[in-house]
Design an enzyme around this catalytic site. Structure first.
Site, PDB file in Angstrom:
ATOM      1  N   GLY A 152       0.787  -1.225   0.000  1.00 19.30           N
ATOM      2  CA  GLY A 152       0.000   0.000   0.000  1.00 19.30           C
ATOM      3  C   GLY A 152       0.815   1.269   0.000  1.00 19.30           C
ATOM      4  O   GLY A 152       2.019   1.279  -0.288  1.00 19.30           O
ATOM      5  N   GLY A 169      -7.464   2.029   1.657  1.00 14.57           N
ATOM      6  CA  GLY A 169      -6.552   3.026   2.175  1.00 14.57           C
ATOM      7  C   GLY A 169      -6.958   4.456   1.918  1.00 14.57           C
ATOM      8  O   GLY A 169      -8.144   4.791   1.831  1.00 14.57           O
ATOM      9  N   GLY A 216       1.126  22.631   5.948  1.00 13.57           N
ATOM     10  CA  GLY A 216       0.635  21.637   6.897  1.00 13.57           C
ATOM     11  C   GLY A 216       1.707  21.271   7.902  1.00 13.57           C
ATOM     12  O   GLY A 216       2.801  20.850   7.516  1.00 13.57           O
ATOM     13  N   GLU A 230       8.297  15.520   9.074  1.00 21.84           N
ATOM     14  CA  GLU A 230       9.293  14.495   8.754  1.00 21.84           C
ATOM     15  C   GLU A 230       9.999  14.790   7.438  1.00 21.84           C
ATOM     16  O   GLU A 230      11.237  14.768   7.357  1.00 21.84           O
ATOM     17  CB  GLU A 230       8.624  13.123   8.701  1.00 21.84           C
ATOM     18  CG  GLU A 230       8.178  12.607  10.062  1.00 21.84           C
ATOM     19  CD  GLU A 230       7.446  11.284   9.993  1.00 21.84           C
ATOM     20  OE1 GLU A 230       6.970  10.830  11.049  1.00 21.84           O
ATOM     21  OE2 GLU A 230       7.356  10.697   8.897  1.00 21.84           O
ATOM     22  N   VAL A 232      -3.016  29.442   3.179  1.00 26.81           N
ATOM     23  CA  VAL A 232      -2.647  29.789   1.808  1.00 26.81           C
ATOM     24  C   VAL A 232      -3.927  30.141   1.059  1.00 26.81           C
ATOM     25  O   VAL A 232      -4.863  29.342   1.000  1.00 26.81           O
ATOM     26  CB  VAL A 232      -1.910  28.620   1.122  1.00 26.81           C
ATOM     27  CG1 VAL A 232      -1.608  28.966  -0.339  1.00 26.81           C
ATOM     28  CG2 VAL A 232      -0.619  28.298   1.869  1.00 26.81           C
ATOM     29  N   LEU A 237      -3.091   5.377  10.622  1.00 24.13           N
ATOM     30  CA  LEU A 237      -1.802   4.785  10.947  1.00 24.13           C
ATOM     31  C   LEU A 237      -1.761   3.354  10.429  1.00 24.13           C
ATOM     32  O   LEU A 237      -2.748   2.624  10.531  1.00 24.13           O
ATOM     33  CB  LEU A 237      -1.591   4.772  12.467  1.00 24.13           C
ATOM     34  CG  LEU A 237      -1.586   6.142  13.157  1.00 24.13           C
ATOM     35  CD1 LEU A 237      -1.636   5.974  14.665  1.00 24.13           C
ATOM     36  CD2 LEU A 237      -0.348   6.927  12.738  1.00 24.13           C
ATOM     37  N   HIS A 270      20.892   0.058  33.792  1.00 22.83           N
ATOM     38  CA  HIS A 270      21.575   1.345  33.823  1.00 22.83           C
ATOM     39  C   HIS A 270      22.946   1.218  33.144  1.00 22.83           C
ATOM     40  O   HIS A 270      23.665   0.259  33.401  1.00 22.83           O
ATOM     41  CB  HIS A 270      21.771   1.808  35.261  1.00 22.83           C
ATOM     42  CG  HIS A 270      22.550   3.082  35.374  1.00 22.83           C
ATOM     43  ND1 HIS A 270      22.006   4.311  35.084  1.00 22.83           N
ATOM     44  CD2 HIS A 270      23.842   3.299  35.736  1.00 22.83           C
ATOM     45  CE1 HIS A 270      22.919   5.253  35.266  1.00 22.83           C
ATOM     46  NE2 HIS A 270      24.043   4.661  35.661  1.00 22.83           N
TER      47      HIS A 270
END
Length: 470
Positions: free
Chosen positions: A44, A148, A184, A191, A241, A324, A449
């Site tokens: 997809g 999708g 946006g 990303e 815009v 997602l 640790h």
């Protein structure tokens, strides 16, 4: 796959992260399954032009950024530079190998795969329009729509995938833009803006809201905004815009504030339109079986993923909710189990979300904003990565872990992490919340640790005001 067998228990339209896991799980449970998808590579949008190629580019450019900062560790590296062709080859190799892997998994589980576009002819019949002609496939038990979503666009910005691009075009640019304007401020824009900023572009994010990363806990998005600004991002928040025009090789955007204020312009040689996604239902002929999408185009379903047409189900982005890949996968698996007579279930309250900037921002469960609005009494535990030994050793001290717990029961209601490897760290919180853990439970769990996950334990300790290392 031979076309001699045209009848299956389950016919799935869409071979993405909802469709192919549904097919595999259904086959494991004894159902015969066919998957219809028109892409050469299954997986997809996520695998072809979304999650996977973007992460390949993010990983490559993060390593470039790290290499540039190695001197701080006492490691001397000269003439560090990016080979964009090599970066794109890396991306292509990752996508191809994973796509071929999905095809192998379907063969392994004896799932029939038909390459073409699916169209509903009836509640139990689907037409496959392939390159060499059309044919029908019958569903004895159910048809599953897992088609999708696709990138949403703006009417005044015609997409050419060269100067005005969607995420698909932004993944395949042949040169780093001089100035990339991102319309946006969601995870995709942040990303991909990060990718091209690391490769030398000036990046300006234009967002109609007064904040980035809509839906994220306010404290966390504010912290991410500060970090990205320090990295060189420019933000034009609270602006929309309202027009565009071409000037030579540049796109000139007319922007104006949502409230009062003067109109301005932003000039860029590449504009990324990243305003969200819309359900991909064109060509399915939903009306043939009486399915009417809602006003936003999503297919309405009940808690069992049933549409208004008997025997027709829908999962993933096409039904809305969090868009997602892993949410779609959970729905696909749950539906397969239901169709096989089981009791598949999706706990939407423990589905994590990750923004793959650097540092990463990951979250699961309720935000502080949600709890305040709902009048839920809660306690907060915070722990900064600047106080975490491993983060100091890695010189990755930006960010924090924030834990929200019920004031009366101490049950963990939400966890938010901004910091190194947050996308991996969040899953300890996911597992804990899935089993109804309290903050005290995680606080009393031994953590090696030095490690990054110690920050989550310390944040849980902070809920009870008893941190050790702060």
């Amino acid at each position: 796959m031979s076309r001699s067998t045209t009848s299956y228990d389950l016919v799935i339209i869409g071979g993405g992260p909802g469709g192919y896991p549904c097919a595999i799980r259904a086959s494991q449970l004894g159902l015969s399954v066919a998957v219809i998808d028109d892409r050469e590579l299954l997986g997809g949008t996520c695998l072809n032009i979304g999650c996977i190629p973007s992460k390949a580019l993010l990983q490559a450019t993060e390593r470039l950024e790290m290499a540039r900062s190695l001197e701080a560790f006492g490691v001397m590296v000269d003439n560090v530079r990016a080979d964009l062709d090599g970066v794109m080859r890396h991306k292509g190799k990752v996508v191809t190998e994973l796509g071929e892997g999905v095809a192998y998994l379907l063969r392994k589980h004896k799932v029939a795969r038909f390459q073409g576009r699916g169209r509903l002819l009836a509640r139990d019949r689907v037409e496959v329009r392939a390159a060499d002609g059309a044919f029908e496939v019958q569903a004895r038990k159910a048809v599953v729509i897992a088609s999708g979503s696709e990138a949403a666009t703006l009417p005044d910005l015609p997409i050419d995938e060269r100067r005005i691009v969607t995420s698909a075009g932004a993944l395949s640019l042949t040169a780093a833009p001089r100035h990339l304007a991102v319309i946006g401020g969601g995870y995709v824009g942040l990303e991909l803006g990060s990718v091209w900023r690391r490769l030398g572009s000036e990046v300006t994010v234009i967002e109609v809201l007064d904040r980035i990363a809509s839906g994220v806990d306010s404290e966390m998005w504010a912290a991410l905004h500060k970090v990205l600004e320090a990295q060189g991002f420019q933000f034009c928040l609270g602006h929309k815009v309202v027009g565009s025009r071409m000037e030579g090789d540049d796109v000139v955007l007319d922007v104006e504030p949502v409230g009062d204020g003067a109109r301005g312009t932003i000039k860029a040689d590449v504009v990324l339109v990243s305003i969200g996604r819309r359900p991909a239902t064109a060509g399915l002929d939903l009306e043939t079986v009486g399915i009417a999408p809602d006003r936003r185009g999503f297919i309405p379903v009940d808690e069992g993923f049933r549409t208004s047409a008997d025997g027709v189900y829908a999962i993933g982005d096409v039904i809305g909710g969090a868009m997602l890949a892993h949410k779609a996968e959970e729905e696909g698996i749950a539906l397969a189990e239901r169709l096989a007579g089981g009791a598949g279930h999706v706990d939407y309250g423990t589905i994590p979300a990750v923004v793959y900037t650097w540092p990463e921002l990951a979250s699961v469960g309720r935000t502080e904003d949600d709890l305040k609005a709902a009048g839920v009494a809660y306690r907060v535990g915070r722990f900064p990565f600047s106080a975490n030994a491993m983060a100091k050793a890695r010189l990755e001290k930006n960010g924090l872990v924030k834990v929200l717990a019920d004031a009366a029961t101490d049950k963990i209601l939400g966890v938010h992490i901004l910091g190194p490897e947050a996308g991996g760290l969040i899953h300890e919180a996911v597992a804990a919340m899935q089993f109804g853990a309290a903050a005290e439970d995680l606080a009393r769990t031994s953590h090696a640790h030095p490690t990054l996950p110690e920050a989550l334990r310390e944040a849980c300790l902070a809920v009870a005001e008893r941190t050790i290392h702060l």
